[in-house]
Scaffold this motif. Sequence first.
Motif, PDB file in Angstrom:
ATOM      1  N   ALA A 142     -21.467 -36.953  19.570  1.00  0.00           N
ATOM      2  CA  ALA A 142     -21.618 -37.956  20.628  1.00  0.00           C
ATOM      3  C   ALA A 142     -22.086 -37.297  21.918  1.00  0.00           C
ATOM      4  CB  ALA A 142     -20.306 -38.714  20.843  1.00  0.00           C
ATOM      5  N   LYS A 143     -21.511 -36.145  22.212  1.00  0.00           N
ATOM      6  CA  LYS A 143     -21.898 -35.440  23.438  1.00  0.00           C
ATOM      7  C   LYS A 143     -23.349 -34.963  23.372  1.00  0.00           C
ATOM      8  CE  LYS A 143     -20.071 -32.193  26.716  1.00  0.00           C
ATOM      9  NZ  LYS A 143     -18.842 -31.638  27.198  1.00  0.00           N
ATOM     10  N   ASN A 197     -23.171 -45.618  20.126  1.00  0.00           N
ATOM     11  CA  ASN A 197     -22.207 -46.712  19.998  1.00  0.00           C
ATOM     12  C   ASN A 197     -21.487 -46.682  18.651  1.00  0.00           C
ATOM     13  OD1 ASN A 197     -22.783 -47.677  22.552  1.00  0.00           O
ATOM     14  ND2 ASN A 197     -24.170 -49.277  21.835  1.00  0.00           N
ATOM     15  N   LEU A 198     -22.228 -46.407  17.571  1.00  0.00           N
ATOM     16  CA  LEU A 198     -21.587 -46.331  16.250  1.00  0.00           C
ATOM     17  C   LEU A 198     -20.565 -45.187  16.206  1.00  0.00           C
ATOM     18  CD1 LEU A 198     -24.584 -46.935  13.804  1.00  0.00           C
ATOM     19  CD2 LEU A 198     -22.645 -48.473  14.244  1.00  0.00           C
ATOM     20  N   ILE A 199     -20.941 -44.048  16.752  1.00  0.00           N
ATOM     21  CA  ILE A 199     -20.018 -42.906  16.767  1.00  0.00           C
ATOM     22  C   ILE A 199     -18.801 -43.234  17.635  1.00  0.00           C
ATOM     23  CG2 ILE A 199     -19.724 -40.497  17.489  1.00  0.00           C
ATOM     24  CD1 ILE A 199     -22.699 -40.084  16.656  1.00  0.00           C
ATOM     25  N   LEU A 238     -25.765 -36.464  22.027  1.00  0.00           N
ATOM     26  CA  LEU A 238     -26.632 -37.620  22.270  1.00  0.00           C
ATOM     27  C   LEU A 238     -26.758 -37.936  23.756  1.00  0.00           C
ATOM     28  CD1 LEU A 238     -25.499 -39.956  19.374  1.00  0.00           C
ATOM     29  CD2 LEU A 238     -27.779 -38.958  19.679  1.00  0.00           C
ATOM     30  N   GLN A 239     -25.785 -37.500  24.539  1.00  0.00           N
ATOM     31  CA  GLN A 239     -25.808 -37.776  25.984  1.00  0.00           C
ATOM     32  C   GLN A 239     -26.682 -36.784  26.730  1.00  0.00           C
ATOM     33  OE1 GLN A 239     -21.684 -37.720  26.994  1.00  0.00           O
ATOM     34  NE2 GLN A 239     -21.253 -39.630  25.938  1.00  0.00           N
ATOM     35  N   ILE A 240     -26.949 -35.648  26.111  1.00  0.00           N
ATOM     36  CA  ILE A 240     -27.773 -34.614  26.747  1.00  0.00           C
ATOM     37  C   ILE A 240     -29.237 -34.906  26.442  1.00  0.00           C
ATOM     38  CG2 ILE A 240     -28.301 -32.155  26.811  1.00  0.00           C
ATOM     39  CD1 ILE A 240     -25.386 -31.707  25.785  1.00  0.00           C
ATOM     40  N   LYS A 241     -30.034 -35.040  27.472  1.00  0.00           N
ATOM     41  CA  LYS A 241     -31.466 -35.345  27.260  1.00  0.00           C
ATOM     42  C   LYS A 241     -32.322 -34.307  27.917  1.00  0.00           C
ATOM     43  CE  LYS A 241     -30.925 -40.073  26.245  1.00  0.00           C
ATOM     44  NZ  LYS A 241     -31.548 -41.301  26.079  1.00  0.00           N
ATOM     45  N   ILE A 265     -28.841 -36.380  13.412  1.00  0.00           N
ATOM     46  CA  ILE A 265     -27.415 -36.715  13.437  1.00  0.00           C
ATOM     47  C   ILE A 265     -27.070 -37.705  12.323  1.00  0.00           C
ATOM     48  CG2 ILE A 265     -25.602 -37.868  14.784  1.00  0.00           C
ATOM     49  CD1 ILE A 265     -26.756 -36.422  17.250  1.00  0.00           C
ATOM     50  N   VAL A 266     -27.928 -38.697  12.114  1.00  0.00           N
ATOM     51  CA  VAL A 266     -27.690 -39.647  11.020  1.00  0.00           C
ATOM     52  C   VAL A 266     -27.639 -38.899   9.693  1.00  0.00           C
ATOM     53  CG1 VAL A 266     -28.734 -41.525   9.679  1.00  0.00           C
ATOM     54  CG2 VAL A 266     -28.577 -41.699  12.168  1.00  0.00           C
ATOM     55  N   PHE A 267     -28.576 -37.998   9.461  1.00  0.00           N
ATOM     56  CA  PHE A 267     -28.600 -37.244   8.207  1.00  0.00           C
ATOM     57  C   PHE A 267     -27.415 -36.289   8.099  1.00  0.00           C
ATOM     58  CE2 PHE A 267     -32.684 -39.101   7.753  1.00  0.00           C
ATOM     59  CZ  PHE A 267     -33.043 -38.982   6.416  1.00  0.00           C
ATOM     60  N   GLU A 268     -26.922 -35.788   9.219  1.00  0.00           N
ATOM     61  CA  GLU A 268     -25.751 -34.909   9.209  1.00  0.00           C
ATOM     62  C   GLU A 268     -24.474 -35.676   8.847  1.00  0.00           C
ATOM     63  OE1 GLU A 268     -23.303 -31.990  12.245  1.00  0.00           O
ATOM     64  OE2 GLU A 268     -25.444 -32.302  12.587  1.00  0.00           O
TER      65      GLU A 268
END
Length: 127
Positions: A121-122, A60-62, A124-127, A98-101
């Motif tokens: 963002a993409k 959501n933040l991204i 994060l959608q891959i699990k 990702i936060v650290f990146e």
Amino acid sequence: MNASTLNIVLKDESKIQLLKTEINAEISAYEKLMQKTGSSINLYFNEDESTFLNTQGLSNLINQTLNGSLNNVELAYICDCLTLAENSEFENDLAKEIVFEIADPEINGGYKSIEELKILAKSLQIK
């Protein structure tokens, strides 16, 4: 920035203006100091409560940045604060990575571009 305000936004992205108003002065100083090589940058993160960042909240933040509700400097500042927080937890290693990146643009090659954010963002959608 208060952890409680960030938590509100993580749960309800429509409250983004609340966070932007709270960090406005901090962002201005942060952006100016980022332009000075080797400068020490103050981060103001009041951990008035603990923060749990799941992949949905990070996504959501991204996405708020991709749609223009946040800018990349604001996103970097939020991520910087999260990297230094003592009472923050991440759902998984991917969210933490990702936060650290995104955080510390001076070390990580500058603020993330729209294209870089789309890739993150993409992922994060891959699990």
